[in-house]
Design an enzyme around this catalytic site. Sequence first.
Site, mmCIF file in Angstrom:
data_model
loop_
_atom_site.group_PDB
_atom_site.id
_atom_site.type_symbol
_atom_site.label_atom_id
_atom_site.label_comp_id
_atom_site.label_asym_id
_atom_site.label_seq_id
_atom_site.Cartn_x
_atom_site.Cartn_y
_atom_site.Cartn_z
ATOM 1 N N PHE A 1 -3.888 -19.914 17.648
ATOM 2 C CA PHE A 1 -4.991 -19.837 16.692
ATOM 3 C C PHE A 1 -5.163 -18.395 16.232
ATOM 4 C CE2 PHE A 1 -7.513 -23.735 18.455
ATOM 5 C CZ PHE A 1 -6.522 -24.575 17.973
ATOM 6 N N GLU A 2 -5.114 -18.190 14.947
ATOM 7 C CA GLU A 2 -5.432 -16.893 14.338
ATOM 8 C C GLU A 2 -6.878 -16.999 13.860
ATOM 9 O OE1 GLU A 2 -3.484 -14.164 13.857
ATOM 10 O OE2 GLU A 2 -1.437 -14.863 14.257
#
Length: 300
Positions: free
Chosen positions: A171-172
């Site tokens: 997850f960014e």
Amino acid sequence: MDQASLNTTLDKLVIKVIPMENLNGRKIVEAGDLCERRNGRGVDLNRNWSVDWGKKEKDYDPYEENPGTAPFSEPEAQIMRKLAISFEPHVWINVHSGMEALFMPYDHKNTTLDDALPLKRMNSLLEEVNNLHFRKRCVVGSGGGSVGYFAHGTATDFMYDVVRVPMSFTFEIYGDGTASSRDCFKMFNPTEKTSYDRVLDEWSTTFFTIFKLGPLRLGDINSKAPSKLDKFVSIDEYLDGYLMERRNRYGKKMEVLDLGMQEIRTYFRLFLLSSVLLMFMFCSRISKAKTNRPVPAMPL
């Protein structure tokens, strides 16, 4: 989400959180080098895992993407590997910043949804999360197919391919596209309280949605039987997590010998030492046998 729903979800979970993997790199950043991403030995920890390790693209930057001298040459990666193998999680989420994205395997190649049913289910879950919490503004898909470049030797690819975590994600959680490339703090971190609170709220609810909907997307993940893993783990407690034999999720047999270089050197020295001792004992026994042999009488 209401408190009762949160409690129901949490009651079914065992969560392990590693707040910071790269302690020495963090010290360098806090000392003023805000764009540093490597550890204290100059290695990019997210290129130090064994799946497709060491391969270099045309735009490879040896300073930014140094993969180390060998897979798991770095102690941080060794610790994370041991933890993952001993814990055998159903969900792995590697948290990054730099953009807003929900990534799934693979990072080292462009994954299509025709590849496997688990990938289709992961993609479906991420699309739903993107719609629920981000109004479809996040990039969704495989890391290698969505970012515009391939990354080799990443943690998420290892978790999916070797540890066989059925839901492996990267997850960014934030990125400021208006920031200068030299202003890494603004690029990777919300600098205003309103933005900080929004990021915290959105991604906290995202995690709970993953925990709640994940098992429904993948079926009964708790039925993951040890016999399916087909693995054996090493000779003693110290090597737990190093020596494995397993079949991958598509039935192809894989042998994974992930001994760190230090362990290889140590066992090689022990082997040499034991060989020398055995040769000494053998020569000593032969010599002793010769000296004790009776001398026949010779006629005068």
